[in-house]
Design a protein around this motif. Sequence first.
Motif, short mmCIF file in Angstrom:
data_model
loop_
_atom_site.label_atom_id
_atom_site.label_comp_id
_atom_site.label_asym_id
_atom_site.label_seq_id
_atom_site.Cartn_x
_atom_site.Cartn_y
_atom_site.Cartn_z
N VAL A 170 -21.95 36.12 55.83
CA VAL A 170 -22.28 37.18 54.89
C VAL A 170 -20.98 37.68 54.26
O VAL A 170 -19.90 37.55 54.84
N ALA A 171 -21.10 38.26 53.07
CA ALA A 171 -19.97 38.87 52.37
C ALA A 171 -20.50 40.05 51.58
O ALA A 171 -21.68 40.08 51.20
N VAL A 172 -19.63 41.02 51.30
CA VAL A 172 -20.03 42.23 50.60
C VAL A 172 -19.17 42.37 49.35
O VAL A 172 -17.93 42.39 49.43
N ALA A 173 -19.81 42.48 48.18
CA ALA A 173 -19.12 42.69 46.92
C ALA A 173 -18.69 44.15 46.80
O ALA A 173 -19.20 45.02 47.52
N PRO A 174 -17.77 44.45 45.89
CA PRO A 174 -17.32 45.84 45.74
C PRO A 174 -18.43 46.84 45.44
O PRO A 174 -18.31 48.02 45.81
N ASP A 175 -19.52 46.40 44.81
CA ASP A 175 -20.62 47.33 44.50
C ASP A 175 -21.63 47.44 45.64
O ASP A 175 -22.67 48.08 45.49
N GLY A 176 -21.35 46.82 46.77
CA GLY A 176 -22.24 46.92 47.93
C GLY A 176 -23.29 45.84 48.03
O GLY A 176 -24.05 45.81 49.01
N THR A 177 -23.36 44.92 47.06
CA THR A 177 -24.29 43.80 47.17
C THR A 177 -23.86 42.88 48.31
O THR A 177 -22.68 42.52 48.42
N VAL A 178 -24.81 42.50 49.14
CA VAL A 178 -24.53 41.65 50.30
C VAL A 178 -25.00 40.23 49.98
O VAL A 178 -26.16 40.02 49.59
N TYR A 179 -24.11 39.28 50.14
CA TYR A 179 -24.44 37.87 49.92
C TYR A 179 -24.50 37.15 51.26
O TYR A 179 -23.75 37.47 52.19
N ALA A 180 -25.40 36.18 51.35
CA ALA A 180 -25.60 35.47 52.62
C ALA A 180 -25.98 34.02 52.35
O ALA A 180 -26.57 33.69 51.31
N THR A 181 -25.66 33.17 53.31
CA THR A 181 -26.10 31.78 53.29
C THR A 181 -26.27 31.31 54.73
O THR A 181 -25.95 32.03 55.67
N GLY A 182 -26.81 30.10 54.87
CA GLY A 182 -27.02 29.60 56.22
C GLY A 182 -27.65 28.24 56.22
O GLY A 182 -27.52 27.46 55.26
N ARG A 235 -22.27 27.35 54.88
CA ARG A 235 -21.48 27.87 56.00
C ARG A 235 -20.61 29.05 55.60
O ARG A 235 -20.17 29.80 56.46
N ALA A 236 -20.33 29.22 54.28
CA ALA A 236 -19.35 30.22 53.90
C ALA A 236 -19.75 30.90 52.59
O ALA A 236 -20.25 30.25 51.67
N VAL A 237 -19.50 32.21 52.53
CA VAL A 237 -19.68 32.98 51.30
C VAL A 237 -18.52 33.95 51.16
O VAL A 237 -17.87 34.33 52.13
N ALA A 238 -18.26 34.35 49.92
CA ALA A 238 -17.31 35.40 49.60
C ALA A 238 -17.77 36.04 48.30
O ALA A 238 -18.60 35.47 47.58
N ALA A 261 -19.66 35.46 43.04
CA ALA A 261 -19.99 35.16 44.43
C ALA A 261 -19.67 33.69 44.65
O ALA A 261 -19.80 32.86 43.73
N TYR A 262 -19.24 33.35 45.87
CA TYR A 262 -18.81 31.98 46.18
C TYR A 262 -19.64 31.45 47.34
O TYR A 262 -19.92 32.16 48.31
N LEU A 263 -20.02 30.18 47.22
CA LEU A 263 -20.84 29.52 48.23
C LEU A 263 -20.16 28.23 48.66
O LEU A 263 -19.79 27.40 47.82
N GLY A 264 -19.99 28.06 49.97
CA GLY A 264 -19.44 26.82 50.52
C GLY A 264 -20.49 26.10 51.33
O GLY A 264 -21.12 26.70 52.22
#
Length: 665
Positions: A141-153, A188-191, A197-200
């Motif tokens: 998971v990752a959190v953007a400056p505006d509070g949006t939470v990004y997730a992958t799996g 496996r990875a987010v930022a 937003a970035y997805l690996g």
Amino acid sequence: MPAVDPSRRQLLLGTGAVAALSVLGPAATAAAAAPADAPEVTELGPGNADFPLMSATLVGDTLWIGSRNLAPARVIGYHLPTGRVTTTVDLPTGNFVQGSAARGGVLHLGVTDAPGAANLYRYDGTLTALGNVPGADVRDVAVAPDGTVYATGRQKGRAAGPGLYAWDPATGAVTEVASPAPNATQGRAVAATATHAYLGVGSNLAGGGGATGARLYAVERATGAVTDITPPDLRGDTIIRRITALGDDLLAVSTEGAPAHVALLDPAGHRVLRSFAVPGTKSVTNFQRRGDTLWFTSTEHGVLWRHDLATGALDRLAVPVPDGNSWGLGRLGDTLAGVTEGGTVWTLDLGTGAVTTRDLVEAGAPAAAQLGMSVAARAGRVYVGGNGSIALHDPAAGTVRKLPVPGEAKDTVVLDDGTLYLGVYSSQGIWRHRPGVDRAPVKEAALPQEQNRPQVIRWDADSGLLLLGVQADTTGGGSFVTYRPGSGRPTVHTDPLGPEQMVRAVAVGQGQAFLGGDNARPTGPRGDLAAWDPVAGRALWRGATGLGAGISGLAVHGHTLYGLTVNGRAFTVDLRGSRRPGFTPVIGRRADLGAAVGPNPRLLALGGHLYGVSERTLFRLDRDTLAATVLVELDAEWYSGARLAADEDGVLYTLRGRELIAVRP
């Protein structure tokens, strides 16, 4: 790990010895009488009680550490200045707490194994469920400056591949943002930054068959536009392991590879500033930065690295916890702090170079029984594998001792001299522990990196060889490995059952090793059998069985090879003439063991009897009729399938629930 109180043990009759299943054909089922000689069952306490972990994020002066394979899943707060666990928060869902990120002093968490329930959480002193990423084991998971939470799996069986999901703080909704890699097996990875937003993604599980390698995607948050920005040097690796936004001017990306790579990018235009291999590593896992100094960890040998952004110099800085997989890295002033999988916190004083380590249970973490990995017994000792450790039980003394082991000891065996051998995931190879000689298990021999997941380890007393069946997660297929203890040189026979089948089961007898195949992918061949001469290192025969399922257990008695499939069917093969040229395995008797057995059963030959185990039951298999007589109802909790061991006195050991039991048939 606390010792087991002998007074808590109970000697019980096998409570499951009231049902049996007699099956005489592929579709026939009938009830049979309970055994007259119901076994004695002795409870020996939790199989492996510890605090294994899978994430850590520093918030202020406290490391928030997520558990792995504990019920309930939980996060603990480890206060760095005092070296104590000050807070424990139980989560209502999930098994792993793998995703972890913070912004503005608020912790965000993602969990695995929560089908249809919340798998995203926020903790700010109060735990709040945010929502569900559909069908996903949340890996990051990752959190953007505006509070949006990004997730992958990992989203098993999803044709679109792993997705990038966003939780909107304004609406409380979880939505899919992008799924750019349909052939990848997991994200496996987010930022996240203010603009992207970035997805690996990649395919380090159930790979092969054209699955996607390491790919890095940038998703424009305003428009949803997706761009593949994978640095060229990373494309040949298995998966993007970590993405970290380090301020406004640097994006750090790492991989799982041979070796792993690190790439540094300019977030403004996604230009690659620098990329380099990290020698001797499989995975690079965590990043921290101060000025022109970048620190990161790697999974091999517990190494902490330092990279000078100005000069490009790369140095091994320390080995805080040897052979420990790192699951977090934080910095508090001049102190770096991290955690390793077996439940250890380490700190490094950047000024003096002094390293300290602390066992989390000793620091106040709530130890609990974790999911079992393996079991072995001999000479008054019983070993139960878990994440990052082996629990060494002395039933006579009523004590339990923790032996640290990196990764997961998937299968274990004890030789007559008391030496324990372990097949260890992921890509850890063959390990050894000699009681009274080795203070902790030590690595005996490495296997090829792609042969990363041992499924079974057996001892062949006739040849003096250890025999391993292995799964290759990234490429598909697997290997049959022979190893002479002390030599340091295993012989690896790659894909003995073809390029798609792993070796899930191994048995010895008639001077041969018998291999049973399975397939990690939902389609493709499975269930093949093969025989090998382990000394000569050559195949004697191989054949398809037509069983329609992978083989999870094999045992030899007399001239008969007995087998169990992953869907609970028993079968036999007559081995007479099996060393003659042109021998073809023919399935003889068959039986559907059905509800009494359950999936992924294992088989053990002992004193003229055949015993089987699944998560559901411990049972005896009649050699003539293939009737399965249930001895003990287990409802066992294993991570990758039930295991069964026997000592030299014929006592059986397995788990009931998460408790170790001794069964005297």
